[in-house]
Design a protein around this motif. Structure first.
Motif, PDB file in Angstrom:
ATOM      1  N   GLY A  26       1.031  -1.315   0.066  1.00 46.60           N
ATOM      2  CA  GLY A  26       0.164  -0.078   0.033  1.00 46.60           C
ATOM      3  C   GLY A  26       0.650   1.243  -0.048  1.00 46.60           C
ATOM      4  O   GLY A  26       0.319   2.390  -0.046  1.00 46.60           O
ATOM      5  N   THR A  27       2.119   1.229   0.024  1.00 53.71           N
ATOM      6  CA  THR A  27       2.967   2.239  -0.095  1.00 53.71           C
ATOM      7  C   THR A  27       3.711   2.433  -1.400  1.00 53.71           C
ATOM      8  O   THR A  27       3.955   1.575  -2.368  1.00 53.71           O
ATOM      9  N   LEU A  28       4.608   3.644  -1.500  1.00 48.99           N
ATOM     10  CA  LEU A  28       5.389   3.820  -2.525  1.00 48.99           C
ATOM     11  C   LEU A  28       6.606   3.170  -2.499  1.00 48.99           C
ATOM     12  O   LEU A  28       7.331   3.102  -1.466  1.00 48.99           O
ATOM     13  N   PHE A  29       6.954   2.483  -3.592  1.00 49.82           N
ATOM     14  CA  PHE A  29       8.348   1.698  -3.618  1.00 49.82           C
ATOM     15  C   PHE A  29       8.942   2.329  -4.957  1.00 49.82           C
ATOM     16  O   PHE A  29       8.572   2.503  -6.086  1.00 49.82           O
ATOM     17  N   LYS A  30      10.262   2.383  -4.730  1.00 50.36           N
ATOM     18  CA  LYS A  30      11.277   2.867  -5.881  1.00 50.36           C
ATOM     19  C   LYS A  30      12.635   2.135  -5.640  1.00 50.36           C
ATOM     20  O   LYS A  30      13.036   1.984  -4.672  1.00 50.36           O
ATOM     21  N   GLN A  31      13.092   1.744  -6.877  1.00 48.81           N
ATOM     22  CA  GLN A  31      14.359   1.086  -6.986  1.00 48.81           C
ATOM     23  C   GLN A  31      15.194   1.443  -8.184  1.00 48.81           C
ATOM     24  O   GLN A  31      14.391   0.976  -9.312  1.00 48.81           O
ATOM     25  N   SER A  32      16.060   1.875  -8.246  1.00 45.49           N
ATOM     26  CA  SER A  32      16.897   2.537  -9.490  1.00 45.49           C
ATOM     27  C   SER A  32      17.677   1.505 -10.037  1.00 45.49           C
ATOM     28  O   SER A  32      18.403   0.698  -9.228  1.00 45.49           O
ATOM     29  N   CYS A  33      18.052   1.425 -11.456  1.00 46.56           N
ATOM     30  CA  CYS A  33      18.902   0.461 -12.115  1.00 46.56           C
ATOM     31  C   CYS A  33      19.952   1.661 -12.424  1.00 46.56           C
ATOM     32  O   CYS A  33      19.774   2.292 -13.422  1.00 46.56           O
ATOM     33  N   ASP A  34      20.856   1.704 -11.887  1.00 45.66           N
ATOM     34  CA  ASP A  34      22.041   2.441 -12.150  1.00 45.66           C
ATOM     35  C   ASP A  34      23.288   2.023 -12.758  1.00 45.66           C
ATOM     36  O   ASP A  34      23.748   0.903 -12.359  1.00 45.66           O
TER      37      ASP A  34
END
Length: 343
Positions: A252-260
């Protein structure tokens, strides 16, 4: 006896006999078109001997006072007694570009000064870089190099007279390196009596840190220094930074994961979930994580030189602390209510 030795001997002998001796003689000079210059010629005549002074251009005598040569004149009006026969040339033109000398004509063999060359100077018309003897780049442009490979760089100036003296410098991060050069290659320019000058340097190995460094074509021409700059653009295939092996997303929350990834040109990205293409964004984003987002993820980074694939990241959607607390509260309330009802 060698003819040149005979002529030299006679000139020295006549100078000694007559008493004539040069004090100043013409010297090599460069002059830009339209400008004014002076050629010197003076001598001593202690015995006051009779003489005639002639100037020669290209081996032919020139009557400096003739209307045929209105741009030429003697500097000293009292030259016949001062023996100063300097000449002034105004509005220099290509026809003046030649070898000059003055000659004292006496009853003895004539006495000739040293020969000097008047050269019509021509400014640098243009300058450019060439990479690997194939691709030309104008000053101010980025020059492409490949990481971990050799790079051959040339600098050329065009249509100058005299030819230029060129250095190639590599500058960046407080470091200045003068690159070793091959012998200058000089060819005829596109205009008469002009020259193209090219020098070439080899960078034995190009490093990633060279990206953004300046290449400076430093040119010396007739006492002036000119600099023409370009920027090194070091290209290499992408390398992805490690992803976490396991990661949780709160339901139910915002999730972010970057591919760098580090790569040049800038890479494009694709995310995969359970081996199926999922997103073409650099960042994996869930506005409100849900159970169906659980899975195995990895990403790829790709540019014109290659592609890299990340390790697999196992993502699990879990309850957050507030959700757990709310569940515990609900259970406790239910138990208390049940006990109250039973009593």
């Amino acid at each position: 006896m060698n003819n040149l030795l005979v002529v030299g001997f006679l000139a020295i002998l006549s100078s000694t006999v007559s008493g004539f001796e040069f004090i100043t003689e013409p010297e090599d000079v460069y002059v830009y078109a339209g400008e004014t210059t002076t050629l010197e010629c003076s001598f001593s005549n202690p015995e006051g001997a009779a003489y005639i002074l002639n100037w020669y251009r290209g081996g032919a005598s020139k009557d400096i006072e003739s209307p045929l040569y209105p741009r030429y004149s003697y500097v000293d009006p009292d030259r016949e007694t001062s023996y100063i026969y300097d000449i002034k040339i105004i509005d220099a033109q290509l026809e003046d570009d030649d070898d000059w000398f003055c000659e004292i004509d006496t009853a003895s063999p004539p006495i000739r000064s040293g020969e000097a060359t008047l050269s019509l100077a021509m400014p640098i018309q243009s300058a450019f870089f060439t990479k690997d003897n194939e691709t030309d780049y104008q000053p101010g442009e980025d020059i492409d190099f490949l990481y971990n490979e050799e790079g051959i760089i040339s600098c050329t100036t065009t249509n100058s007279n005299p030819p230029t003296d060129i250095k190639i410098l590599k500058v960046g991060d407080g470091e200045l390196v003068e690159l070793p050069l091959e012998e200058a290659y000089i060819t005829d320019g596109s205009t008469e009596k002009s020259y193209n000058t090219m020098v070439t340097a080899t960078i034995e190995k190009v490093w990633k840190k060279d990206n953004g460094y300046s290449l400076i074509c430093q040119v010396e021409h007739l006492g002036e220094t000119y600099e023409y700059n370009a920027t090194m653009n070091v290209m290499y295939d992408p390398v992805i930074n490690d992803l976490p092996m396991k990661i949780d997303a709160i339901r139910g929350t915002l999730f972010k994961q970057s591919c760098d990834a580090d790569g040049n040109p800038t890479p494009s990205y694709v995310w995969y979930k359970d081996n199926a293409s999922y997103s073409e964004q650099q960042q994996l984003t869930f506005d409100s994580a849900k159970d169906t987002d659980t899975g195995e993820y990895y990403c790829t980074a790709k540019n014109s030189l290659g592609m890299d694939t990340s390790s697999v990241m196992e993502l699990t959607v879990v309850d957050g602390a507030s959700t757990i607390a709310a569940s515990i509260t609900t259970v406790l309330f239910t138990l208390i209510l049940a006990r109250m009802v039973s009593s």
